[in-house]
Structures are given as C-alpha cells and as structure tokens.
Design an enzyme around this catalytic site. Structure first.
Site, PDB file in Angstrom:
ATOM      1  N   HIS A  80      28.816  -9.295  41.960  1.00 26.81           N
ATOM      2  CA  HIS A  80      28.593  -9.205  42.827  1.00 26.81           C
ATOM      3  C   HIS A  80      28.944  -8.453  43.977  1.00 26.81           C
ATOM      4  O   HIS A  80      30.508  -8.433  43.503  1.00 26.81           O
ATOM      5  CB  HIS A  80      27.886 -10.403  42.532  1.00 26.81           C
TER       6      HIS A  80
ATOM      7  N   HIS B 239      33.483  -4.802  48.368  1.00 24.42           N
ATOM      8  CA  HIS B 239      33.485  -4.631  47.446  1.00 24.42           C
ATOM      9  C   HIS B 239      33.037  -5.402  45.546  1.00 24.42           C
ATOM     10  O   HIS B 239      32.609  -6.466  45.909  1.00 24.42           O
ATOM     11  CB  HIS B 239      34.935  -4.514  45.910  1.00 24.42           C
TER      12      HIS B 239
HETATM   13  P1  2AM Z   1      35.711 -11.388  44.984  1.00 20.39           P
HETATM   14  O1  2AM Z   1      34.652 -11.268  45.942  1.00 20.39           O
HETATM   15  O2  2AM Z   1      36.535 -10.479  44.687  1.00 20.39           O
HETATM   16  O3  2AM Z   1      34.794 -10.555  43.578  1.00 20.39           O
HETATM   17  C1  2AM Z   1      34.148 -16.699  44.053  1.00 20.39           C
HETATM   18  O4  2AM Z   1      35.491 -17.113  43.957  1.00 20.39           O
HETATM   19  C2  2AM Z   1      33.977 -15.732  44.981  1.00 20.39           C
HETATM   20  O5  2AM Z   1      34.295 -15.468  45.802  1.00 20.39           O
HETATM   21  C3  2AM Z   1      34.411 -14.113  43.874  1.00 20.39           C
HETATM   22  O6  2AM Z   1      33.591 -13.317  43.412  1.00 20.39           O
HETATM   23  C4  2AM Z   1      35.755 -14.302  45.047  1.00 20.39           C
HETATM   24  O7  2AM Z   1      36.622 -12.828  44.779  1.00 20.39           O
HETATM   25  C5  2AM Z   1      35.395 -14.300  46.315  1.00 20.39           C
HETATM   26  N1  2AM Z   1      36.587 -14.370  47.094  1.00 20.39           N
HETATM   27  C6  2AM Z   1      36.717 -13.977  48.402  1.00 20.39           C
HETATM   28  N2  2AM Z   1      37.515 -14.605  48.858  1.00 20.39           N
HETATM   29  C7  2AM Z   1      38.009 -15.821  48.001  1.00 20.39           C
HETATM   30  C8  2AM Z   1      39.107 -16.295  48.967  1.00 20.39           C
HETATM   31  N3  2AM Z   1      39.734 -16.406  49.437  1.00 20.39           N
HETATM   32  N4  2AM Z   1      39.519 -16.922  47.576  1.00 20.39           N
HETATM   33  C9  2AM Z   1      38.632 -17.499  46.435  1.00 20.39           C
HETATM   34  N5  2AM Z   1      37.286 -16.323  46.511  1.00 20.39           N
HETATM   35  C10 2AM Z   1      37.076 -15.108  47.215  1.00 20.39           C
END
Ligand code: 2AM
Length: 223
Positions: free
Chosen positions: A69, A155
């Site tokens: 995703h 991304h």
């Molecule tokens: P991603 O978007 O880089 O994949 C659950 O943790 C999802 O939320 C993951 O897909 C994660 O990274 C995203 N995410 C975005 N910001 C985050 C944050 N501050 N802490 C944890 N997860 C975050």
C-alpha cells in the site's frame, strides 16, 4: 463506563489489488536479484553487512508483513496529530472504496528499507495531508524536505530489514531526494529497468525507464 472502541484506523492509504500485488512483487524482486550481483553494489556491501566478504541475499534481507500500500495518513487509532481531522475530510470520505491507479517511478534500496516511489497526480494529492512530508523528519533534514514538492514522500514499502519499522521507508526516500537535489549522486549504472545511482551510505536509487502502474483501492486499515 465501558471502554470505547477506537473509531479511527491505524492508517489510510491506497491498497494494491491482489493480482497487482503479485505483479509488483515479482518485478521488484527481479530488481533485487540483479542488484546484489552488480559489482557497484558489491563494492558497498559493507554497508549492508558487518561480515567482510560476505554476500547479501537481498530477497531474504527485506521482509514485509503488511499488504502492499501507499500510506496517505498514519492515524495510530487517533493518537497521531490531525488523525480525526483527516478522517472527517469530505475528500477522504468520498475516496474511500474508490479505485485509483498509482504510478511508481523509482525504487529505493538502503540498509534499512526497500521501497517504491509513487508519483501522485493532482487528484491524488488532495488526499495527501498538508505537512505530512515533514512528520518525524530529523531537524537537519527539514530544510531540504521543505524545498521538495508536496507528496515527495509518497511510496510503497516493499520491505524492511530486521528490526526496522516501515515508517523508515519514507524517511529514507526523503533523504535520497534531498541528496539528489544537492547534486550528491555518485556512481551511475545503466540497467534494463532504468538508471541506478548511488547516494552514499548504502543508499541506491533506480529511476525507472518506464513507470510501473498499479491499480489500487483507497481505504483505511486497522489491525
Ligand atoms: P509506510 O507508509 O512507510 O509503509 C503502519 O505502520 C503503516 O503506517 C506502515 O505502512 C507505515 O509506513 C505507515 N506509517 C506512516 N507514518 C508512520 C509513523 N509515524 N509510525 C508508524 N507507521 C507509520
């Protein structure tokens, strides 16, 4: 009183359709297979492993437990700043359950993360929260990030190395984009899929010759 169930999700994002997920995983795995055989990559292998002369199998090195995703808003069940406001936006409500085609324009590999850079359209940017690119960014990197266009952080996390959280992928991408903007690109290698460049400290960026598109559905996600 009974404890209220959290009403807000862990995060919102565009989720790849199952068949698309398989296609993207195959294409990106092929890139990893090629990358770890390149001389240019081997020269910097020490940034991926502490053992001298050791080979790294990148396919094993990166793990990914979540469905593929592109996160738009990390809500943390309401604990994240602006989570409630985001969930209440009309554009968010209207987009939920709707299909959207994402365009992947580059792949990144660092000792911590493996990710796909997404180029958002004007319409898709309406779902990108204001100021989201800057969340959790180190103060030293902030000026650089502020000079990038909105949505630069968009991304898909394809994998993380042991002990690394997915949130790192966006931070690694931003670091790379700032270094590129400062003209700090090193070695460049032409590959079938595009131009690979090295950006110090184990950071690699593959600019795809042709964008990879993927059909997705916008929705919330909770565990
Ligand atoms: P991603 O978007 O880089 O994949 C659950 O943790 C999802 O939320 C993951 O897909 C994660 O990274 C995203 N995410 C975005 N910001 C985050 C944050 N501050 N802490 C944890 N997860 C975050």
């Amino acid at each position: 009183p009974e404890e209220k169930k959290p009403e807000l999700p862990l995060f919102y994002g565009w989720f790849l359709l199952k068949e698309e997920e398989e296609r993207i995983k195959c294409a990106t795995m092929d890139f990893l297979k090629t990358l770890d055989t390149l001389e240019a990559f081997k020269e910097h292998i020490s940034e991926f492993t502490s053992e001298a002369n050791k080979e790294v199998d990148l396919e094993q090195y990166f793990q990914n437990p979540l469905p593929l995703h592109c996160t738009t808003k990390f809500c943390d069940y309401g604990k994240a700043e602006g989570a409630k406001e985001y969930a209440e936006l009309q554009v968010v409500k209207e987009a939920t359950g709707k299909s959207e085609e994402l365009s992947v324009t580059a792949l990144i590999v660092t000792p911590r993360t493996f990710g796909a850079r997404v180029a958002l359209t004007e319409t898709q940017l309406n779902l990108w929260p204001e100021g989201e690119d800057k969340v959790g960014v180190a103060p030293t990197l902030l000026p650089g990030v502020e000079s990038l266009p909105a949505g630069s952080r968009a991304h898909v996390t394809l994998g993380c190395s042991a002990g690394v959280e997915a949130v790192q992928t966006g931070l690694d991408l931003l670091e790379i984009l700032v270094l590129q903007k400062e003209g700090k690109e090193g070695t460049q290698v032409e590959m079938d899929m595009g131009t690979l460049s090295y950006l110090s400290e184990g950071r690699w960026y593959l600019a795809l010759r042709e964008a990879i598109t993927a059909d997705t559905t916008f929705s919330s996600f909770s565990e």
